[in-house]
Write an enzyme that holds these catalytic residues in place. Structure first.
Site, PDB file in Angstrom:
ATOM      1  N   CYS A  13      -8.459  -5.173   8.693  1.00 49.72           N
ATOM      2  CA  CYS A  13      -8.884  -3.989   9.439  1.00 49.72           C
ATOM      3  C   CYS A  13      -8.310  -4.033  10.853  1.00 49.72           C
ATOM      4  CB  CYS A  13     -10.404  -3.942   9.516  1.00 49.72           C
ATOM      5  SG  CYS A  13     -11.068  -5.384  10.369  1.00 49.72           S
ATOM      6  N   CYS A  16      -9.245  -6.932  12.981  1.00 49.42           N
ATOM      7  CA  CYS A  16      -8.469  -8.170  12.790  1.00 49.42           C
ATOM      8  C   CYS A  16      -7.269  -8.191  13.728  1.00 49.42           C
ATOM      9  CB  CYS A  16      -7.977  -8.286  11.351  1.00 49.42           C
ATOM     10  SG  CYS A  16      -9.311  -8.425  10.151  1.00 49.42           S
ATOM     11  N   ASP A 431       2.361 -49.368  -8.474  1.00 45.12           N
ATOM     12  CA  ASP A 431       1.017 -49.057  -8.950  1.00 45.12           C
ATOM     13  C   ASP A 431       1.178 -48.598 -10.399  1.00 45.12           C
ATOM     14  OD1 ASP A 431      -1.732 -48.549  -8.751  1.00 45.12           O
ATOM     15  OD2 ASP A 431      -1.313 -46.407  -8.483  1.00 45.12           O
TER      16      ASP A 431
END
Lengths: 747, 120
Positions: A13, A16, A431
């Protein structure tokens, strides 16, 4: 003062717009800003960092991204080609005067300076040479003068002083031949012209060779499409790539490049991401999946919403990361940098000392009359032969090619230091889950004990793991989902790191985990111990399930080993690297995997927080350790390692803890990274050795060190040729790295 | 004559040491947050710039030299580097907290400049 344009997301809007404008104006350095609600863009003027502006907008609750103009490589290449042609033209003009003079001089066809006619001819030659020095070498003199005013001295200083001295001395003896003895009356106009020709020619060759060193980055930039097909007001239209805004809908048709990063909102396809990740097989994409700018849509048509544009896209970040790494210097080059910083003034001093030595000692070595000639020629040769550029280029040019080449294999090396250390690694810690294995475990066997049924064992195991994000937990929940088992909610859930999980489900106290968890809670699991061991020896991970303190079953999960892990480990062995595996699995499972893949050492039942200690342990044993992990769970271990490799991250490049990011999931990337690092460091050493040897032998020889014993004095024109070729040699040697091949291809 | 030439030579050596290693040009004190630096003829102009600590500054390099030597600017101690487009401004925004001297050079260390960061 600059003007930058941003795409603003999240504005709904006019209110904003005011909020965003307020946020923009509060940023330090912003002098003016205007927000366009219709286009969702902002134009900001001032002196500010785009990052601080984006942060301000995000803090205000919106999204922002810098709209960048497309990088125009064609324009850059045209400018470089123009400069190359200009250098060749300058070289040609200088040679046009210098070479005939040299040939005539050698043939004895030029007059001597002992009569007026000879003086007039030499004066005219001097004027012609002056024109050549101005036209072909003017940039050396301007550069030398400006550097001098700044208390700096560079390559221009050496060339300008060397050729300038030759010309001035020649002109002085042309005008006043009586100033020096008859034997010393020799003009050096041709030397000045030929040196300028050779150095311009060398610069042109160097420029050509340097263009090839940046091929990798050019290839990455070339991945970016120039246009995008956006959907605006229900209509599809082609717009320039820098006009695509945040959250805009973009259409991609078969065979097209995906313009920016986003999320598929309609349709499905397979996408070739090999150009960014090195992963050869296309990846299936459907609604909700991420797509990455620069990759190629193979078969289907889809719509996606733009989520990252401009400098925020993965491709832009990869380019930025590679560029930054290419410009960083490893410690191996620091000594050369220190020497480069003082090199030219030192050469100037050596040149003056050379002059003085020859001026004082020529009467004893040759003849009194030749002292000025010998002193001047040796001084000039010292100035011309010294090449600070070869020293300065030795390290960065190899880093540039090496880092770029690694990026072609989907290996992003963070900086030169990481590259240098990667070349020294003698142990690599892997890992197990997600690195050696696919990281997609599945339930392979369910055993029930006592009065319990297999379906009940799966029900309770899946119910307790429902909220967990651990890969093994996901496998159990997926198995229950496939069998359409409705799961219970759990209460009092607790995860015991490295052991398993506990909770209360349907009024029962449930434990799911390894033997240690059972022992800790006094559960008798002897009945299942032998079967669990057998499963572990088959490289599976068996988990015990206890209900109300009684053993109820085993759920065994296996994570398949990646197809190329064995070969990658073999390659690491060939590179002389010890391979170590870390896993949270029990020792039977770890042993089975280790023996299957010929892994040198393994640590089983390692808690996540202990991974870092294992890396430190190997370091204390004298190993230079590389740690390969997922970059998030393994961050402390990656940071502790001498080189941290984040593996299988796709195109998510922002991994701060990793020194090397591998964009594909294959362990071959680790071998590639280490192999190219070794090759690059070797290349740098060759360059540095060459540059040091060239200068430390060339300068004394130019100064005449060989004359007292062997009677050899270097011709200044040969010094010019040697100087011109020294930089070309360094760049050409670095270019050999372009032929480096991936360890997979070499196999 | 010999004495004169030897003396001139020794004076020249002393001058080289003094000019290149023991003295430096006057720093340009930044009068705004945006500082233009011309990259041309082997030198950065200005080459020595004084800026305040803890303040956003933008260095705007304008490269006029087409040779590859001028293409990159490396701030080694700040872990920053830039590729300069020819005849187009290229900006680097910095906010340096620690007072001190920060050298910037081209790839081959022939172009040399220095940022002198002074505490406010």
């Amino acid at each position: 003062m600059t003007v930058k344009h941003f795409s603003i997301g999240g504005m709904s809007c006019a209110g904003c717009v005011a909020s965003v404008e307020k946020a923009l104006k509060n940023v330090d350095g912003v002098t003016a800003s205007s927000v366009n609600f219709a286009e969702h863009t902002a134009e900001v003027e001032g002196s500010f960092s785009p990052a601080s502006l984006i942060k301000a907008v995000v803090d205000a609750g919106y999204e922002a991204a810098l709209l960048q103009s497309e990088e125009d490589t064609a324009e850059k290449e045209a400018a470089e080609f123009e400069h190359y042609r200009n250098l060749l033209k300058k070289s040609f003009v200088a040679a046009l005067v210098g070479v005939p003079l040299f040939v005539l001089g050698m043939s004895g066809l030029l007059p001597d300076l002992n009569n007026t006619q000879g003086q007039v001819i030499w004066f005219l030659i001097g004027l012609a040479t002056a024109f050549v020095l101005w036209f072909s070498g003017g940039h050396f003199y301007t550069g030398a003068w400006k550097a001098f005013k700044n208390h700096n001295a560079n390559m221009d200083t050496l060339i300008a002083l060397g050729t300038g001295t030759a010309w001035i001395f020649s002109m002085v003896i042309t005008l006043y031949p009586d100033l020096v003895p008859a034997l010393a009356r020799h003009a050096y106009f041709e030397a000045a012209a030929i040196i300028v020709a050779l150095i311009n020619f060398g610069s042109a060759l160097e420029m050509r060779a340097r263009g090839k060193t940046s091929e990798a980055i050019k290839r990455l930039i070339g991945l970016q499409p120039k246009t995008a097909r956006v959907v605006r007001d229900g209509k599809e239209m082609d717009v320039a790539i820098n006009e695509v805004g945040l959250d805009e809908t973009v259409r991609v048709r078969p065979g097209e490049k995906i313009p920016v990063d986003g999320v598929i909102i309609d349709g499905h396809s397979s996408v070739d991401e090999s150009m960014l990740t090195g992963e050869p097989l296309p990846v299936e994409k459907s609604m909700g999946d991420d797509v990455v700018g620069g990759t190629i849509n193979k078969s289907g048509t889809f719509l996606f919403q733009a989520k990252r544009i401009g400098s925020e896209t993965a491709l832009a970040q990869i380019i930025a990361l590679v560029r930054k790494a290419q410009n960083s210097k490893p410690s191996i080059g620091k000594l050369a940098d220190k020497i480069s910083a003082v090199f030219v003034p030192t050469v100037l001093i050596v040149a003056v000392v050379t002059f003085l030595l020859w001026f004082n000692f020529t009467p004893y070595l040759v003849a009194e009359e030749m002292r000025v000639s010998y002193a001047l020629v040796t001084m000039m040769t010292v100035l011309i032969i010294a090449c600070p550029c070869a020293l300065g280029l030795a390290t960065p040019i190899s880093i540039m090619v090496g880092v770029g080449k690694a990026a072609e294999f989907g290996v992003l090396i963070r900086n030169g230091e990481a590259l240098q250390t990667a070349g020294k690694l003698d142990a690599v810690v892997l890992d197990k889950t997600g690195t050696i294995t696919k990281g997609q475990p599945s339930v392979t066997q369910i055993n029930a004990y006592g009065d319990w049924q297999q379906s009940e064992v799966l029900l309770y195991a899946a119910s307790i793991e429902k909220g967990s994000e651990h890969p093994l937990a996901e496998a159990i929940v997926n198995a229950a989902t496939e069998k359409e088992i409705a799961l219970y909610d759990s209460q009092h859930f607790s995860a015991v790191a490295g052991h398993g999980v506990t909770a209360t489900i349907d009024g029962h106290k449930i434990l799911l985990g390894n033997a240690a968890l059972m022992q800790k809670n006094n559960v008798d699991f002897k009945a299942a111990e032998k079967e669990a061991q057998q499963l572990a020896e088959q490289a599976q991970t068996p988990m015990f399930l206890a209900i109300d303190g009684q053993l109820a079953g085993i759920v065994s999960v296996a994570d398949p080993i990646k197809d190329d892990s064995a070969k990658a480990i073999q390659t690491l062995h060939k590179l002389g690297i010890k391979v170590v595996m870390l896993t949270g699995d029990n020792s039977h499972t770890a042993k089975a995997v280790a023996s299957q893949l010929n892994i040198d050492e393994y640590f089983a039942e390692v808690l996540p927080e202990d991974k870092e200690q294992k890396v430190a342990l190997l370091q204390s044993q004298g190993y230079v350790v590389g740690m390969v992990g997922d970059g998030i769970n393994d961050a402390p271990a990656l940071a502790r390692a001498d080189v941290g490799f984040a593996i299988g991250t796709g195109t998510d490049v922002a991994i701060e803890s990793a020194d090397v990011t591998l964009m594909r999931g294959s362990l071959n990337g680790v071998a590639d990274a280490i192999a190219i690092s070794k090759a690059t460091v070797k290349n740098i050493k060759q360059n540095l050795f060459g540059a040091f040897v060239y200068n430390s032998l060339g300068i004394p020889v130019a100064a005449g060190i060989l004359f007292p014993v062997f009677g050899i004095l270097l011709n200044p024109m040969i010094a010019g040729a040697a100087m011109a070729m020294s930089s070309v040699t360094v760049v050409s040697n670095a270019n050999r790295l372009r032929w480096f091949r991936s360890t997979e291809i070499r196999r | 004559m010999d004495m004169l030439i030897n003396s001139v030579g020794l004076m020249l050596i002393a001058m080289i040491i003094w000019w290149f290693w023991m003295s430096s040009p006057k720093a340009k004190v930044a009068d705004s947050q945006l500082i233009d630096i011309l990259v041309e003829d082997g030198v950065y102009s200005p080459a020595i710039i004084e800026v305040p600590a803890n303040q956003q500054i933008t260095l705007r390099f304008i490269r006029k030299d087409a040779s590859p030597c001028a293409e990159k600017v490396i701030f080694d101690t700040l872990d920053q580097n830039l590729e300069l487009a020819l005849s187009q401004p290229t900006e680097l925004s910095l906010n340096i907290a620690d007072a001190g001297e920060y050298d910037f050079t081209c790839e081959m260390q022939m172009y040399r400049g220095r940022l002198i960061v002074k505490a406010k």
